[in-house]
Design an enzyme around this catalytic site. Structure first.
Site, short mmCIF file in Angstrom:
data_model
loop_
_atom_site.label_atom_id
_atom_site.label_comp_id
_atom_site.label_asym_id
_atom_site.label_seq_id
_atom_site.Cartn_x
_atom_site.Cartn_y
_atom_site.Cartn_z
N ASP A 92 80.97 -40.85 2.04
CA ASP A 92 80.58 -42.07 2.76
C ASP A 92 79.58 -41.81 3.88
O ASP A 92 78.73 -42.64 4.16
CB ASP A 92 81.81 -42.76 3.35
CG ASP A 92 82.40 -41.98 4.52
OD1 ASP A 92 82.80 -40.81 4.30
OD2 ASP A 92 82.47 -42.52 5.63
N ASP A 95 81.00 -36.62 6.34
CA ASP A 95 82.17 -35.82 5.97
C ASP A 95 82.18 -35.61 4.46
O ASP A 95 81.22 -35.91 3.76
CB ASP A 95 83.46 -36.50 6.45
CG ASP A 95 83.52 -37.97 6.03
OD1 ASP A 95 83.04 -38.30 4.94
OD2 ASP A 95 84.04 -38.79 6.81
N GLU A 479 75.68 -40.40 13.25
CA GLU A 479 76.15 -40.20 11.87
C GLU A 479 75.54 -41.25 10.93
O GLU A 479 75.62 -42.45 11.19
CB GLU A 479 77.67 -40.29 11.81
CG GLU A 479 78.23 -39.94 10.43
CD GLU A 479 79.76 -39.82 10.43
OE1 GLU A 479 80.30 -39.19 9.51
OE2 GLU A 479 80.40 -40.37 11.35
#
Length: 500
Positions: A92, A95, A479
């Protein structure tokens, strides 16, 4: 309102229009380059066996053992007559977990991008179709056993405790599923939406595959609706707080029905929407968690084609007036540099999703010669919606106080220390030995730029004062995620063909 007040209002609107039309930083953006890179990013998020056509070559095969002979981790055990293959799909964000709820939303938005703007994608259309199919192939696997829908692969706590390349990961690859007794209507209905929307895309290119996707979408939606309940309750700590469903599952059910209505034109889904639309309360929200604004925009066109669309147009109009900056009912905030802000982290997920909806709705409005009366003598035209959408994506591409692009690899200046395991660790080509769970901490804490360019990735974005700290630790801003990028694919395609 007296004449002086009206004059001031007219002047304010003209200034806002001028600011949205003119790139105040003097930059001419290459939307074609941004489109290509926004799709390329998805290759950097791929899990599984990478194809020979892989263009982001520093990424390698990963999670090839997402295969299960035993029951997955569910509140009760299920007998499996055969091996379950869950290899594939997307990570996603930064990670190495496959969270199927946001992955499905990203796939739905990729499909919607192609449905609305595929005709403007040129040679990038092929890559967009590949990105959609990488998701749908995985979801066909995740829904292959009747009565079970896989919701996640990977132990999120173990994964987040490590800083490892996906190619090296040795954390538990536990599979989590929902079932009849332990339902997850939101994740199931979102997967149904992704499959239904994708079936519309592939109808033009691969009729047999399109039919397969639609058949599975119908089956998964029926499961989601018949066995109602939230995966928050069924899978608890394994999905929360990572992708906890805060908005409830009823919006996903209507969202899934809306896409099945668009794909099939069946009266059943029309009736279903009428019976359940009263459950939608958050007309101003749209994203992986809450679908209300997207439902109203989508159905405003679907219903124009087959029925009365008034309730959906009314709510879509309210959504628009809540975003237009000069509207008296504006409910979002804007940074001094002009970036739209909503509460919560990873703000650009809101910016990109709303920009996409504005472009789509502007197209619908133009076909019916419609303007939205926001009150206070403010009218939002299709042109105004497009101007606002363009101002937002231009900000992302570098027309902002920092002159920084928030898309990696676009422009002269962009974030270099993004919160992304694969990008921040040496590639397997550069350093073949295994890098263990805690051995990667050195690279996480390093002040050096990421060694691998995750081209096309769009990060969470700046603070509300337009500042940005280029820091891996600051994951809420540094992120990238698939659901930030997916709406941008359609937006960039449109502006690439409508740059003036």
């Amino acid at each position: 309102m007296g004449f002086p007040q009206r004059l001031r209002l007219v002047l304010m609107i003209k200034v806002l229009l001028l600011m949205s039309c003119v790139n105040v930083r003097g930059l001419q953006h290459n939307y074609g380059e941004a489109l290509s890179k926004s799709i390329l990013f998805f290759e950097g998020q791929r899990s599984g066996k990478l194809p020979p056509t892989q263009r982001m070559t520093w990424r390698k095969d990963s999670a090839l053992h997402d295969l299960y002979l035993l029951p997955p981790h569910t509140p009760t055990a299920f007998p499996f007559p055969h091996k379950v293959d869950l290899v594939g799909g997307y990570y996603d964000a930064g990670d190495n977990v496959k969270f199927n709820f946001p992955m499905a939303f990203s796939t739905t938005m990729l499909a919607w991008s192609v449905i609305e703007f595929g005709k403007f994608m040129g040679p990038d259309l092929k890559h967009a179709l590949d990105a959609i199919r990488w998701g749908t192939e995985y979801f066909l696997k995740a829904t292959s056993i009747p009565g079970i829908v896989f919701a996640q692969v990977g132990d999120p706590y173990a994964d987040h405790n490590c800083w490892e390349r996906p190619e090296d990961m040795d954390t538990p690859r536990t599979a989590f599923a929902v079932s009849r007794d332990h339902p997850g209507s939101e994740v199931s209905a979102e997967i149904a939406a992704a499959l239904a929307a994708s079936s519309i895309v592939f109808r033009k290119y691969h009729t047999a595959y399109s039919a397969r996707l639609l058949q599975r979408a119908i089956m998964v939606f029926e499961f989601a609706d018949r066995y109602r309940g939230s995966y928050n309750d069924s899978l608890g700590e394994w999905v929360c707080p990572f992708y906890c469903d805060f908005g409830g599952y009823l919006d996903e059910l209507v969202w899934g029905a809306a896409w099945l209505l668009k794909a099939t034109k069946r009266p059943y889904y029309l009736d279903y929407i009428h019976q359940n639309i009263h459950n939608l309360k958050n007309f101003a929200e749209f994203g992986w968690d809450t679908k209300d604004a997207g439902i109203n925009v989508l159905l405003s066109k679907v219903y124009i084609e087959i029925s009365n669309s008034k309730p959906f147009i009314f709510n879509a109009d309210k959504f628009v007036c809540g975003v237009v900056p000069e509207s008296p009912s504006v409910s979002v905030k804007y940074s001094p540099g002009g970036l739209l802000f909503k509460p919560g982290g990873s703000n650009l997920q809101h910016t990109t999703a709303i920009s996409f909806l504005f472009l789509v709705y502007a197209g619908y409005m133009k076909k019916t010669n419609k303007e939205i009366d926001c009150g206070g003598e403010v009218f939002a035209s299709p042109t105004r919606l497009k101007q606002i959408a363009r101002s937002q994506v231009d900000y992302i591409l570098g027309s902002n106080p920092l002159n920084m692009s928030y898309m990696i690899g676009y422009g002269a200046k962009y974030p270099e220390k993004i919160h992304h395991r694969a990008s921040s660790l040496p590639s397997v080509d550069e350093y073949p030995p295994h890098i263990g769970c805690k051995e990667g901490s050195f690279y996480f804490e390093s002040q050096n730029p990421n060694p691998n360019l995750l081209a096309g990735a769009v990060v969470g974005g700046p603070y509300s004062n337009d500042l940005y700290a280029d820091s891996r630790v600051d994951f809420a801003h540094s992120e990238p995620t698939t659901y930030i990028n997916a709406p941008l694919v359609g937006v960039f395609a449109y502006f690439n063909s409508h740059s003036s």
